[in-house]
Design a protein around this motif. Structure first.
Motif, PDB file in Angstrom:
ATOM      1  N   UNK A 148       0.850  -1.204   0.000  1.00 48.12           N
ATOM      2  CA  UNK A 148       0.000   0.000   0.000  1.00 48.12           C
ATOM      3  C   UNK A 148       0.879   1.244   0.000  1.00 48.12           C
ATOM      4  N   UNK A 149       0.562   2.201  -0.878  1.00 45.01           N
ATOM      5  CA  UNK A 149       1.388   3.409  -1.013  1.00 45.01           C
ATOM      6  C   UNK A 149       1.312   4.257   0.244  1.00 45.01           C
ATOM      7  N   UNK A 150       2.449   4.862   0.591  1.00 48.37           N
ATOM      8  CA  UNK A 150       2.510   5.751   1.745  1.00 48.37           C
ATOM      9  C   UNK A 150       2.215   7.173   1.286  1.00 48.37           C
ATOM     10  N   UNK A 151       1.276   7.850   1.972  1.00 49.35           N
ATOM     11  CA  UNK A 151       0.938   9.234   1.638  1.00 49.35           C
ATOM     12  C   UNK A 151       1.895  10.180   2.351  1.00 49.35           C
ATOM     13  N   UNK A 152       2.708  10.874   1.552  1.00 51.19           N
ATOM     14  CA  UNK A 152       3.680  11.832   2.089  1.00 51.19           C
ATOM     15  C   UNK A 152       3.164  13.234   1.811  1.00 51.19           C
ATOM     16  N   UNK A 153       2.843  13.962   2.875  1.00 51.75           N
ATOM     17  CA  UNK A 153       2.335  15.332   2.751  1.00 51.75           C
ATOM     18  C   UNK A 153       3.495  16.314   2.949  1.00 51.75           C
ATOM     19  N   UNK A 154       3.665  17.228   2.003  1.00 48.29           N
ATOM     20  CA  UNK A 154       4.706  18.257   2.098  1.00 48.29           C
ATOM     21  C   UNK A 154       4.023  19.604   2.272  1.00 48.29           C
ATOM     22  N   UNK A 187      11.072  20.815  -4.449  1.00 49.99           N
ATOM     23  CA  UNK A 187      10.883  20.315  -5.816  1.00 49.99           C
ATOM     24  C   UNK A 187      11.602  18.975  -6.052  1.00 49.99           C
ATOM     25  N   UNK A 188      12.836  18.755  -5.536  1.00 51.26           N
ATOM     26  CA  UNK A 188      13.455  17.434  -5.735  1.00 51.26           C
ATOM     27  C   UNK A 188      12.683  16.321  -5.024  1.00 51.26           C
ATOM     28  N   UNK A 189      12.087  16.624  -3.874  1.00 47.39           N
ATOM     29  CA  UNK A 189      11.290  15.628  -3.154  1.00 47.39           C
ATOM     30  C   UNK A 189      10.053  15.237  -3.943  1.00 47.39           C
ATOM     31  N   UNK A 190       9.380  16.247  -4.515  1.00 46.73           N
ATOM     32  CA  UNK A 190       8.167  15.981  -5.300  1.00 46.73           C
ATOM     33  C   UNK A 190       8.506  15.069  -6.480  1.00 46.73           C
ATOM     34  N   UNK A 191       9.635  15.346  -7.145  1.00 49.02           N
ATOM     35  CA  UNK A 191      10.048  14.497  -8.278  1.00 49.02           C
ATOM     36  C   UNK A 191      10.409  13.084  -7.809  1.00 49.02           C
ATOM     37  N   UNK A 192      11.114  13.007  -6.674  1.00 47.23           N
ATOM     38  CA  UNK A 192      11.534  11.692  -6.161  1.00 47.23           C
ATOM     39  C   UNK A 192      10.331  10.842  -5.765  1.00 47.23           C
ATOM     40  N   UNK A 193       9.335  11.459  -5.148  1.00 46.29           N
ATOM     41  CA  UNK A 193       8.123  10.723  -4.759  1.00 46.29           C
ATOM     42  C   UNK A 193       7.384  10.220  -6.003  1.00 46.29           C
ATOM     43  N   UNK A 194       7.342  11.065  -7.038  1.00 43.60           N
ATOM     44  CA  UNK A 194       6.638  10.686  -8.272  1.00 43.60           C
ATOM     45  C   UNK A 194       7.250   9.446  -8.926  1.00 43.60           C
ATOM     46  N   UNK A 199       2.346  11.827  -3.226  1.00 46.45           N
ATOM     47  CA  UNK A 199       2.663  13.162  -2.703  1.00 46.45           C
ATOM     48  C   UNK A 199       1.414  14.021  -2.582  1.00 46.45           C
ATOM     49  N   UNK A 200       1.224  14.622  -1.408  1.00 47.52           N
ATOM     50  CA  UNK A 200       0.213  15.656  -1.199  1.00 47.52           C
ATOM     51  C   UNK A 200       0.970  16.961  -0.956  1.00 47.52           C
ATOM     52  N   UNK A 201       0.972  17.857  -1.950  1.00 48.60           N
ATOM     53  CA  UNK A 201       1.721  19.111  -1.839  1.00 48.60           C
ATOM     54  C   UNK A 201       0.775  20.234  -1.432  1.00 48.60           C
ATOM     55  N   UNK A 202       1.041  20.824  -0.271  1.00 54.19           N
ATOM     56  CA  UNK A 202       0.154  21.835   0.319  1.00 54.19           C
ATOM     57  C   UNK A 202       0.911  23.153   0.463  1.00 54.19           C
ATOM     58  N   UNK A 203       0.262  24.251   0.070  1.00 55.05           N
ATOM     59  CA  UNK A 203       0.840  25.590   0.282  1.00 55.05           C
ATOM     60  C   UNK A 203       0.019  26.314   1.339  1.00 55.05           C
TER      61      UNK A 203
END
Length: 353
Positions: A1-7, A19-26, A33-37
C-alpha cells in the motif's frame, strides 16, 4: 500500500527545496505526494514561471492563509491544516525550514499522532530573541525525522533529539535543485548588457537591516565606494528596492528575477553581497565569493569550507571585504560533504524504509 507523504510549503523559497522531493516521490510506486501551500492560490510571489522553472507541479492544495502577523499566521495555519488533515490521509508530514507556518503545521501534525519530518533541521542562531529560532526549537523538538544538511547542524540535532526522534545527515537539498537545473539557467532578458564576472549581485530581505536606514546608508555607500567601476546589480522586492534607491542611487535595483534567471546571475557574478543563507549556499556551490551581512550563519559550512565571509552590519568590514572581492583576493573554497544532488533520494528511502 502506497505511503501518503504530505509536504507543507510555507513560502516561495520552500518550493526550491521541496521540488526534488516531489520528483523523487513521483518516481516511487510506493509513495504518493500531497503538496500543500499555506498561502493563497493567487499569491503574487508564486509567479507563473516558478513551477515551470523548477519543473514541478503547482500545489494540489492551498490553505489560503494571508497575514503578516506571525501569531495570526500560526493560529490560522493550525486551524486550516487541521481541517485539511480531516479530509486527507497523511502517513508522514514534511515541513521545511523555520517559518511560523512550518511550526504551526508541525504542532498540528504531532497532536494528531502523525509522523513528522523536518527538512533542514538543526539550524541555530542561538539568539532566542529571533522568532525563527523559537520556531526551529519547537519543530525539531517535535520531529520524528530530523533531516540535516551539514555536520554542525547534525551535531545540534543529535544533542537535542528526543527518544522518539532520529537524526539523518542527508545533505543539502538546495544542491539537488541547483544541480538538476544548472544547464537550464538563463541570462536575464532584462539585463542584456551584462558581462560574465564583471558585476556584483546584492540581495536584501531582512527587516531589521531595512529598518535601520542610517546604518544601511553607510553600508550601501561603503559597498559602492569599494566596488569602484564594478556595477552592483540588486534584484529586490518593491519595498526593499524603494528603500535602497532612496538611500543610494548608484546601486542598480532591478525587479525580482525568475528562479532560472537569478540562478544565472549569481552563478556568473564576480561576487555576491547578501543577507540570505540560501544565496550564500548557492555561491559556495558556484565558487563565487560571497559576503553575508550578518554576524552568524545557520549554514556554517559555507564559511568553514565554502566561499562565504561574515561581516555583520559593519560598514567598515563590508568595505574591506568588497575591496578584496573586487581585487580577486579571496579564500579558496571547496564543496561541503553531501552536496551531491542525492539528498531527496536519501530522504525518500528513509521515509519508506
Amino acid at each position: 500500500m502506497a505511503k501518503n507523504i504530505c509536504i507543507l510549503a510555507g513560502a516561495r523559497p520552500n518550493f526550491v527545496k521541496v521540488s526534488p522531493l516531489v520528483r523523487a516521490i513521483a518516481q516511487h510506486p510506493d509513495a504518493t505526494c500531497l503538496l500543500v501551500y499555506a498561502g493563497r492560490e493567487d499569491d503574487p510571489t508564486l509567479e507563473a514561471s516558478l513551477f515551470d522553472d523548477l519543473q514541478m507541479p503547482r500545489p494540489q492544495f492551498f490553505l489560503g492563509v494571508d497575514s503578516t502577523s506571525l501569531n495570526e499566521i500560526t493560529s490560522q495555519v493550525m486551524a486550516a491544516f487541521d481541517r485539511f488533515l480531516d479530509l486527507h490521509l497523511a502517513d508522514v508530514v514534511i515541513v521545511v525550514d523555520d517559518l511560523a507556518s512550518t511550526m504551526a503545521a508541525a504542532i498540528v501534525t504531532k497532536k494528531r499522532g502523525i509522523r513528522l519530518a523536518h527538512l533542514v533541521a538543526g539550524t541555530r542562531s542561538f539568539d532566542i530573541n529571533m522568532p525563527k529560532e523559537i520556531n526551529r526549537l519547537v519543530i525539531d523538538a517535535l520531529s520524528d525525522y530530523l533531516f540535516t544538511a551539514g555536520v554542525r547542524s547534525t551535531g545540534i540535532a543529535t544533542r537535542e533529539q528526543s527518544e522518539q526522534s532520529q537524526t539523518y545527515l542527508v545533505g543539502n537539498i538546495l544542491m539537488d535543485t541547483l544541480r538538476y537545473n544548472y544547464n537550464r539557467l538563463k541570462k536575464p532578458a532584462s539585463l542584456p548588457g551584462l558581462e560574465e564576472g564583471q558585476y556584483i549581485v546584492f540581495t536584501l530581505n531582512r527587516r531589521a537591516l531595512l529598518a535601520d536606514q542610517e546604518n544601511l546608508a553607510r553600508m550601501l555607500q561603503a559597498m559602492v565606494e569599494a566596488a569602484g567601476d564594478v556595477p552592483i546589480i540588486a534584484p529586490l522586492r518593491p519595498e526593499a528596492a524603494a528603500t535602497v534607491k532612496a538611500l543610494n542611487s548608484q546601486v542598480q535595483a532591478v525587479s525580482p528575477l525568475s528562479y532560472l534567471e537569478f540562478g544565472w546571475l549569481t552563478a556568473h557574478a564576480k561576487g555576491i553581497i547578501t543577507d540570505s543563507g540560501n544565496v550564500a549556499e548557492e555561491a559556495t556551490f558556484n565558487s563565487v565569493p560571497c559576503i553575508t551581512l550578518n554576524n552568524y550563519t545557520e549554514h556554517q559550512e559555507t564559511v568553514s569550507v565554502g566561499s562565504n565571509v561574515l561581516v555583520g552590519e559593519d560598514a567598515d568590514r563590508l568595505r574591506e571585504a568588497v575591496s578584496r572581492m573586487v581585487a580577486g583576493d579571496w579564500k579558496k573554497c571547496a564543496l561541503p560533504d553531501r552536496w551531491d544532488g542525492r539528498t531527496a533520494e536519501r530522504i525518500i528511502q528513509i521515509l519508506l524504509s
